[in-house]
Design a protein around this motif. Structure first.
Motif, PDB file in Angstrom:
ATOM      1  N   ALA A 142       0.824  -1.202   0.000  1.00 52.02           N
ATOM      2  CA  ALA A 142       0.000   0.000   0.000  1.00 52.02           C
ATOM      3  C   ALA A 142       0.863   1.258   0.000  1.00 52.02           C
ATOM      4  N   ARG A 143       2.021   1.202   0.643  1.00 54.66           N
ATOM      5  CA  ARG A 143       2.876   2.396   0.688  1.00 54.66           C
ATOM      6  C   ARG A 143       3.441   2.734  -0.691  1.00 54.66           C
ATOM      7  N   ASP A 144       3.388   1.799  -1.647  1.00 52.73           N
ATOM      8  CA  ASP A 144       3.838   2.071  -3.008  1.00 52.73           C
ATOM      9  C   ASP A 144       2.762   2.761  -3.842  1.00 52.73           C
ATOM     10  N   MET A 145       1.521   2.799  -3.332  1.00 54.11           N
ATOM     11  CA  MET A 145       0.417   3.390  -4.072  1.00 54.11           C
ATOM     12  C   MET A 145       0.705   4.865  -4.342  1.00 54.11           C
ATOM     13  N   ILE A 146       0.319   5.321  -5.510  1.00 58.38           N
ATOM     14  CA  ILE A 146       0.507   6.708  -5.920  1.00 58.38           C
ATOM     15  C   ILE A 146      -0.844   7.403  -5.825  1.00 58.38           C
ATOM     16  N   LEU A 147      -0.865   8.575  -5.222  1.00 60.65           N
ATOM     17  CA  LEU A 147      -2.094   9.356  -5.110  1.00 60.65           C
ATOM     18  C   LEU A 147      -1.951  10.587  -5.993  1.00 60.65           C
TER      19      LEU A 147
END
Length: 166
Positions: free
Chosen positions: A59-64
């Motif tokens: 999840a910490r790799d997710m881009i917002l």
């Protein structure tokens, strides 16, 4: 919240065999063990049509980007399908207006030139416009990996930020 088949989301699990807490780490416990005894794994995955779970990324790799959740693995799969791409990694770079922008580090064959615009067009054929990498870093040397073979995205992020400042 349950998602439909092949929809990406953060994986939460519940079991009688789940841990009770992190030893002497109340904050970490509160972030991980959620109401109803659900454990937030920090992994992003999907269930296929038959109910099999596929773990795709952290999840910490997710881009917002502009309020849109972008999962790098989806873009990496598309990039890796390109005939002139040996391997790829997708990272999020800070952007003053969008929050983050999609950047891709691509390893190409040393004997085959690869144009950024052609790669962007390739990705855009099957993925939404906001998922197309706006920044591409094309290289010949392999991606940095740890002893287990996992791509070290933190190093790629540092390299990309250094190149942007230069």
């Amino acid at each position: 919240q349950a998602l439909g088949p092949n929809e990406y989301g953060e994986i939460h699990i519940r079991s009688a065999y789940l841990m009770l807490e992190y030893w002497r780490k109340k904050e970490a416990t509160e972030e991980t063990i959620l109401p109803g005894a659900w454990l937030a794994t920090g992994d992003i995955g999907r269930l296929d049509e038959e109910g099999y779970l596929f773990i795709d990324s952290r999840a910490r790799d997710m881009i917002l980007r502009s309020g849109e959740n972008i999962y790098p693995v989806e873009i990496e799969h598309r990039l890796d399908a390109h005939p002139d791409v040996r391997e790829s990694a997708v990272i999020g770079l800070d952007h003053p207006e969008l929050g983050q922008e999609v950047a891709a580090v691509i390893v190409r064959d040393p004997d085959t030139p690869l144009e950024a615009e052609a790669v962007q067009s390739w990705v855009g054929e099957t993925l939404a416009r906001y998922k197309v990498p706006s920044r591409l870093f094309i290289r010949i040397e392999p991606l940095p990996r740890n002893a287990a073979g996992k791509v070290l995205k933190n190093i790629l992020l540092e390299e990309a930020q250094t190149k942007e400042q230069a």
